[in-house]
Scaffold this motif. Structure first.
Motif, mmCIF file in Angstrom:
data_model
loop_
_atom_site.group_PDB
_atom_site.id
_atom_site.type_symbol
_atom_site.label_atom_id
_atom_site.label_comp_id
_atom_site.label_asym_id
_atom_site.label_seq_id
_atom_site.Cartn_x
_atom_site.Cartn_y
_atom_site.Cartn_z
ATOM 1 N N GLU A 119 0.813 -1.215 0.000
ATOM 2 C CA GLU A 119 0.000 0.000 0.000
ATOM 3 C C GLU A 119 0.851 1.272 0.000
ATOM 4 N N TYR A 120 1.988 1.225 0.644
ATOM 5 C CA TYR A 120 2.774 2.445 0.835
ATOM 6 C C TYR A 120 4.062 2.383 0.019
ATOM 7 N N TRP A 121 4.371 3.507 -0.617
ATOM 8 C CA TRP A 121 5.535 3.576 -1.503
ATOM 9 C C TRP A 121 6.302 4.866 -1.281
ATOM 10 N N GLY A 122 7.625 4.783 -1.434
ATOM 11 C CA GLY A 122 8.444 5.971 -1.443
ATOM 12 C C GLY A 122 8.501 6.557 -2.842
ATOM 13 N N GLN A 123 9.240 7.645 -2.974
ATOM 14 C CA GLN A 123 9.309 8.358 -4.245
ATOM 15 C C GLN A 123 10.348 7.759 -5.187
ATOM 16 N N GLY A 124 11.212 6.896 -4.663
ATOM 17 C CA GLY A 124 12.228 6.251 -5.487
ATOM 18 C C GLY A 124 13.560 6.971 -5.434
#
Length: 131
Positions: A119-124
């Motif tokens: 569900e949760y992701w960083g910006q890369g």
């Protein structure tokens, strides 16, 4: 809600090493698993490594990085690291940190590999390996 912020990407020569960091904030106590995925230009996002955010939790690796990359966490659900050794140009990609509560996961060993389960992701963070 959980917020993820990656750092540590950069340019490195083939054979070199990098260490990626992912700091989680917000409702970190709800995190069950944290993982790293990567996406190279023109390719699908692919699984790299995952760790279950519990004391003694299991770790999982893509075959392509086994023996070269190590995932670890400090303070359980608050942060995760990816130590990358023996880098090759094929490792060039944007690396994303991901996290999930795992509440909807039926089979952990299958779910951890699937980007759609997080569900949760960083910006890369960009990792570029020169030959």
């Amino acid at each position: 809600q959980v917020q993820l912020v990656e750092s540590g990407g950069g340019l490195v020569q083939a054979g070199g090493s990098l260490r990626l960091s992912c700091a989680a904030s917000g409702r970190t106590s709800s995190i069950y698993a944290m993982a790293w995925f990567r996406q190279a230009p023109g390719k699908e996002r692919e699984f790299v490594a995952a760790a279950i955010a519990r004391s003694g939790g299991s770790t999982y690796y893509a075959d392509s990085v086994k023996g070269r990359f190590t995932i670890s966490s400090v303070n359980a659900e608050s942060s995760v690291y990816l130590q990358m050794n023996g880098l090759s140009p094929e490792d060039t990609a944007v690396y994303y940190c991901a996290a999930d509560t795992g509440r909807s996961w039926l089979f952990v060993s299958v779910a951890v590999l699937d980007a759609g389960q997080y569900e949760y992701w960083g910006q890369g963070t960009q990792v570029t390996v020169s030959s």
